[in-house]
Design a protein around this motif. Structure first.
Motif, PDB file in Angstrom:
ATOM      1  N   VAL A  72      -7.353  -1.573   3.104  1.00  0.00           N
ATOM      2  CA  VAL A  72      -8.234  -1.051   2.054  1.00  0.00           C
ATOM      3  C   VAL A  72      -8.415  -2.087   0.941  1.00  0.00           C
ATOM      4  CG1 VAL A  72      -7.684   1.354   2.498  1.00  0.00           C
ATOM      5  CG2 VAL A  72      -6.271   0.062   0.884  1.00  0.00           C
ATOM      6  N   ALA A  73      -7.641  -3.160   1.004  1.00  0.00           N
ATOM      7  CA  ALA A  73      -7.705  -4.218  -0.012  1.00  0.00           C
ATOM      8  C   ALA A  73      -8.597  -5.353   0.471  1.00  0.00           C
ATOM      9  CB  ALA A  73      -6.297  -4.739  -0.290  1.00  0.00           C
ATOM     10  N   PRO A  74      -9.100  -6.179  -0.450  1.00  0.00           N
ATOM     11  CA  PRO A  74      -9.828  -7.390  -0.046  1.00  0.00           C
ATOM     12  C   PRO A  74      -8.895  -8.328   0.706  1.00  0.00           C
ATOM     13  CG  PRO A  74      -9.371  -7.436  -2.402  1.00  0.00           C
ATOM     14  CD  PRO A  74      -8.999  -6.057  -1.930  1.00  0.00           C
ATOM     15  N   HIS A  75      -9.436  -9.114   1.631  1.00  0.00           N
ATOM     16  CA  HIS A  75      -8.562  -9.963   2.422  1.00  0.00           C
ATOM     17  C   HIS A  75      -9.228 -11.286   2.790  1.00  0.00           C
ATOM     18  CE1 HIS A  75     -10.809  -8.291   5.886  1.00  0.00           C
ATOM     19  NE2 HIS A  75     -10.594  -7.120   5.319  1.00  0.00           N
ATOM     20  N   LEU A  76      -8.398 -12.279   3.006  1.00  0.00           N
ATOM     21  CA  LEU A  76      -8.818 -13.618   3.403  1.00  0.00           C
ATOM     22  C   LEU A  76      -7.966 -14.051   4.583  1.00  0.00           C
ATOM     23  CD1 LEU A  76     -10.233 -16.429   2.880  1.00  0.00           C
ATOM     24  CD2 LEU A  76      -8.277 -16.960   1.398  1.00  0.00           C
ATOM     25  N   SER A  77      -8.608 -14.641   5.583  1.00  0.00           N
ATOM     26  CA  SER A  77      -7.873 -15.166   6.735  1.00  0.00           C
ATOM     27  C   SER A  77      -7.908 -16.685   6.707  1.00  0.00           C
ATOM     28  CB  SER A  77      -8.498 -14.675   8.050  1.00  0.00           C
ATOM     29  OG  SER A  77      -8.435 -13.272   8.144  1.00  0.00           O
ATOM     30  N   LEU A  78      -6.735 -17.305   6.749  1.00  0.00           N
ATOM     31  CA  LEU A  78      -6.623 -18.756   6.884  1.00  0.00           C
ATOM     32  C   LEU A  78      -6.098 -19.034   8.282  1.00  0.00           C
ATOM     33  CD1 LEU A  78      -5.213 -19.755   3.383  1.00  0.00           C
ATOM     34  CD2 LEU A  78      -7.589 -19.700   4.163  1.00  0.00           C
ATOM     35  N   ILE A  79      -6.840 -19.842   9.035  1.00  0.00           N
ATOM     36  CA  ILE A  79      -6.649 -19.907  10.480  1.00  0.00           C
ATOM     37  C   ILE A  79      -6.464 -21.353  10.950  1.00  0.00           C
ATOM     38  CG2 ILE A  79      -7.681 -19.347  12.702  1.00  0.00           C
ATOM     39  CD1 ILE A  79      -9.413 -17.244  11.208  1.00  0.00           C
TER      40      ILE A  79
ATOM     41  N   LEU B  56       3.527  -5.004  11.229  1.00  0.00           N
ATOM     42  CA  LEU B  56       2.424  -5.638  10.503  1.00  0.00           C
ATOM     43  C   LEU B  56       1.293  -4.654  10.230  1.00  0.00           C
ATOM     44  CD1 LEU B  56       2.285  -9.104  12.321  1.00  0.00           C
ATOM     45  CD2 LEU B  56       3.414  -8.526  10.176  1.00  0.00           C
ATOM     46  N   LEU B  57       0.977  -3.827  11.226  1.00  0.00           N
ATOM     47  CA  LEU B  57      -0.083  -2.841  11.045  1.00  0.00           C
ATOM     48  C   LEU B  57       0.273  -1.862   9.930  1.00  0.00           C
ATOM     49  CD1 LEU B  57      -2.787  -1.665  11.975  1.00  0.00           C
ATOM     50  CD2 LEU B  57      -1.539  -0.356  13.712  1.00  0.00           C
ATOM     51  N   GLN B  58       1.531  -1.427   9.887  1.00  0.00           N
ATOM     52  CA  GLN B  58       1.952  -0.484   8.849  1.00  0.00           C
ATOM     53  C   GLN B  58       1.901  -1.126   7.466  1.00  0.00           C
ATOM     54  OE1 GLN B  58       2.569   2.783   9.834  1.00  0.00           O
ATOM     55  NE2 GLN B  58       2.226   3.065   7.633  1.00  0.00           N
ATOM     56  N   LEU B  59       2.291  -2.386   7.360  1.00  0.00           N
ATOM     57  CA  LEU B  59       2.210  -3.091   6.080  1.00  0.00           C
ATOM     58  C   LEU B  59       0.772  -3.164   5.577  1.00  0.00           C
ATOM     59  CD1 LEU B  59       4.707  -6.049   6.613  1.00  0.00           C
ATOM     60  CD2 LEU B  59       4.888  -4.265   4.869  1.00  0.00           C
ATOM     61  N   VAL B  60      -0.149  -3.429   6.479  1.00  0.00           N
ATOM     62  CA  VAL B  60      -1.562  -3.490   6.100  1.00  0.00           C
ATOM     63  C   VAL B  60      -2.045  -2.130   5.626  1.00  0.00           C
ATOM     64  CG1 VAL B  60      -3.904  -3.842   6.984  1.00  0.00           C
ATOM     65  CG2 VAL B  60      -2.092  -5.451   7.598  1.00  0.00           C
TER      66      VAL B  60
ATOM     67  N   SER C 256     -19.693   2.026  13.162  1.00  0.00           N
ATOM     68  CA  SER C 256     -20.658   1.538  12.165  1.00  0.00           C
ATOM     69  C   SER C 256     -20.008   0.642  11.130  1.00  0.00           C
ATOM     70  CB  SER C 256     -21.326   2.726  11.458  1.00  0.00           C
ATOM     71  OG  SER C 256     -20.356   3.541  10.835  1.00  0.00           O
ATOM     72  N   ASP C 257     -18.662   0.699  11.033  1.00  0.00           N
ATOM     73  CA  ASP C 257     -17.955  -0.132  10.051  1.00  0.00           C
ATOM     74  C   ASP C 257     -17.668  -1.490  10.657  1.00  0.00           C
ATOM     75  OD1 ASP C 257     -14.715   0.066   8.344  1.00  0.00           O
ATOM     76  OD2 ASP C 257     -16.395  -1.315   8.161  1.00  0.00           O
ATOM     77  N   ASN C 258     -18.417  -2.482  10.243  1.00  0.00           N
ATOM     78  CA  ASN C 258     -18.262  -3.824  10.793  1.00  0.00           C
ATOM     79  C   ASN C 258     -17.649  -4.763   9.771  1.00  0.00           C
ATOM     80  OD1 ASN C 258     -18.556  -5.520  13.018  1.00  0.00           O
ATOM     81  ND2 ASN C 258     -20.439  -6.417  12.224  1.00  0.00           N
ATOM     82  N   SER C 259     -16.814  -4.195   8.874  1.00  0.00           N
ATOM     83  CA  SER C 259     -16.287  -4.987   7.775  1.00  0.00           C
ATOM     84  C   SER C 259     -15.430  -6.148   8.249  1.00  0.00           C
ATOM     85  CB  SER C 259     -15.449  -4.099   6.841  1.00  0.00           C
ATOM     86  OG  SER C 259     -14.374  -3.511   7.561  1.00  0.00           O
ATOM     87  N   ALA C 260     -14.718  -5.980   9.361  1.00  0.00           N
ATOM     88  CA  ALA C 260     -13.838  -7.050   9.825  1.00  0.00           C
ATOM     89  C   ALA C 260     -14.622  -8.291  10.213  1.00  0.00           C
ATOM     90  CB  ALA C 260     -12.996  -6.564  11.004  1.00  0.00           C
ATOM     91  N   SER C 261     -15.795  -8.087  10.834  1.00  0.00           N
ATOM     92  CA  SER C 261     -16.575  -9.240  11.270  1.00  0.00           C
ATOM     93  C   SER C 261     -17.143 -10.008  10.090  1.00  0.00           C
ATOM     94  CB  SER C 261     -17.706  -8.792  12.207  1.00  0.00           C
ATOM     95  OG  SER C 261     -18.598  -7.937  11.513  1.00  0.00           O
TER      96      SER C 261
ATOM     97  N   PRO D  45      -5.072  -1.015  -2.730  1.00  0.00           N
ATOM     98  CA  PRO D  45      -6.354  -1.722  -2.813  1.00  0.00           C
ATOM     99  C   PRO D  45      -6.414  -2.831  -3.864  1.00  0.00           C
ATOM    100  CG  PRO D  45      -6.543   0.521  -3.671  1.00  0.00           C
ATOM    101  CD  PRO D  45      -5.217   0.432  -3.017  1.00  0.00           C
ATOM    102  N   HIS D  46      -5.500  -2.815  -4.852  1.00  0.00           N
ATOM    103  CA  HIS D  46      -5.584  -3.828  -5.911  1.00  0.00           C
ATOM    104  C   HIS D  46      -4.791  -5.097  -5.589  1.00  0.00           C
ATOM    105  CE1 HIS D  46      -1.827  -1.739  -6.814  1.00  0.00           C
ATOM    106  NE2 HIS D  46      -1.455  -2.801  -7.535  1.00  0.00           N
TER     107      HIS D  46
END
Length: 415
Positions: A176-183, A102-106, A237-242, A111-112
């Motif tokens: 590197v792409a935009p992402h959405l989490s459905l939980i 999964l990590l490798q796929l991500v 400094s990269d807090n993009s995940a949060s 990015p598109h």
């Protein structure tokens, strides 16, 4: 009271159905722009069925992989989304393989093409990739200890995240792409950083926090783990995940409210003792018994619902069982065969504790059935052997995989 058990089982079935991906997921999928395709990444007990629903919506535009628990993969067509399987609640070699995949796929996703993360309970175990300083065997040992320690899910996840290359927002951070989490939430409070140890949401916790939790529960010290957790945290400094976009698509309230609607149609008055209860199963059971007996003394006809996640603290060797079964064992003892009171308690994922049973059922004849089977309730309770108790008297609830997970569902009927 002969129809009590089937009716309570119907309420549980209604609760589970409301939280299955086919019921709760489709209305969120319009948020994903699939012009160039959709990369689907998922983990959890509901992940395979979530993938099937996504495939039905997007067709061959979606691709990727998800990992689910052994036996939970038979859900229908997932198209170009691979379904991997691994162990729960203790990670195995396939958990390691799934995490790497999964990590490798991500990392490889361009990015598109947006990434749709499908997260549900169980993901912590199903994808496990420890930090380089800690071996996979040590991670397994620590996981087994935590599950028996009495630590709550938030504490367990804090430790897991600090020792992982994928949890605590690190999986999403690799994108590197935009992402959405459905939980689909299986944690009290629905904090997305806690569900499946938050692979797409960081929580700001530190190594020191994890070490303090292990010390609180008197862990069997593993030198490599202790050395790693004593190192200073790396400033990030990269807090993009949060800041990632996410939606909670189902939770304990979704389940209980669906059951209440069903019960009200049948003419029942319903009360909710709490959607998000926590605590030792036997202690909560005693509190609920006191409440139930109070309603009975006032001659009130009512259903008492509760959700959340109870725990069982085990010291030394113990029998087989789970929090819902232990709750019912303690409830039966405290009710002491009070007439007109019955109860059902199950885990919505179909697995309560160490055996593949959802939970169990009690009524005013439970102690009578136990006596006929020569069972001593207190002995079974002391040994945390609730599975043996309910198996022997024939009152287990067995559903098989439900392909969802929003934790405990409990209902007490007072006639």
């Amino acid at each position: 009271m002969e129809n009590t058990k089937p009716f309570l089982q119907q309420l549980f079935s209604e609760a589970v159905s409301a939280c299955k991906p086919a019921a709760c997921l489709p209305r969120y999928l319009h948020q994903v722009e699939a012009k160039h395709g959709v990369c689907v990444i998922g983990a959890g007990k509901a992940a395979a069925e979530m993938a099937a629903v996504v495939h039905q919506y997007f067709g061959d535009a979606c691709f990727g992989a998800v990992v689910t628990r052994y036996g939970y993969e038979q859900v229908g067509d997932t198209g170009r989304i691979r379904v991997l399987t691994a162990s729960h609640p203790t990670p195995d070699e396939n958990s390691l393989l799934a995490a790497k995949t999964l990590l490798q796929l991500v990392k490889d996703n361009p990015p598109h093409i947006p990434i749709l993360f499908l997260i549900s309970g169980g993901g912590s175990s199903l994808m496990s990739l420890p930090v380089e300083a800690v071996s996979f065997t040590q991670k397994q040992q620590l996981n087994r200890f935590l599950l028996r320690s009495g630590a709550n899910v938030a504490e367990i996840n804090t430790v897991r995240k600090q020792l992982s290359q994928i949890k605590g927002g690190k999986l999403a951070k690799a994108a590197v792409a935009p992402h959405l989490s459905l939980i689909i939430s299986d944690v009290v409070g629905d904090n997305p950083a806690d569900i499946a140890s938050g692979p797409t949401i960081s929580d700001g916790k530190s190594k020191a926090d994890a070490l303090a939790i292990l010390e609180k529960y008197h862990w069997p010290v593993l030198p490599e783990v202790a050395a790693f957790l004593k190192q200073p945290d790396v400033s990030d400094s990269d807090n993009s995940a949060s800041a990632a976009h996410y939606s909670i698509v189902a939770n304990a309230q979704t389940a209980i409210d669906a059951a209440i609607a069903k019960a009200q149609q049948a003419g029942w008055r319903c009360e909710v003792l709490g959607y998000d209860l926590q605590g030792e199963a036997s202690s909560v059971a005693k509190q609920h018994a006191t409440l139930a007996l109070g309603y009975q003394q006032r001659a009130e006809r009512v259903l008492l619902f509760s959700g959340g996640e109870l725990t069982v603290t085990v010291s030394g060797e113990a029998g087989h069982g789970g929090p819902n079964q232990e709750y019912l064992l303690a409830l039966a003892q405290a009710l002491n065969a009070a007439p007109g009171i019955s109860a059902l308690a199950c885990d919505t994922d179909g697995v309560d504790g160490s055996q593949d049973v959802a939970g169990a059922f009690i009524d005013a004849q439970t102690l009578q059935r136990a006596a006929a089977a020569k069972l001593d309730l207190q002995t079974e309770l002391n040994a945390h052997n609730s599975y043996h108790f309910f198996h022997t008297i024939g009152d287990l609830i067995i559903t098989g995989p439900t392909n969802t997970n929003v934790n405990d569902f409990r209902v007490i009927m007072i006639e």
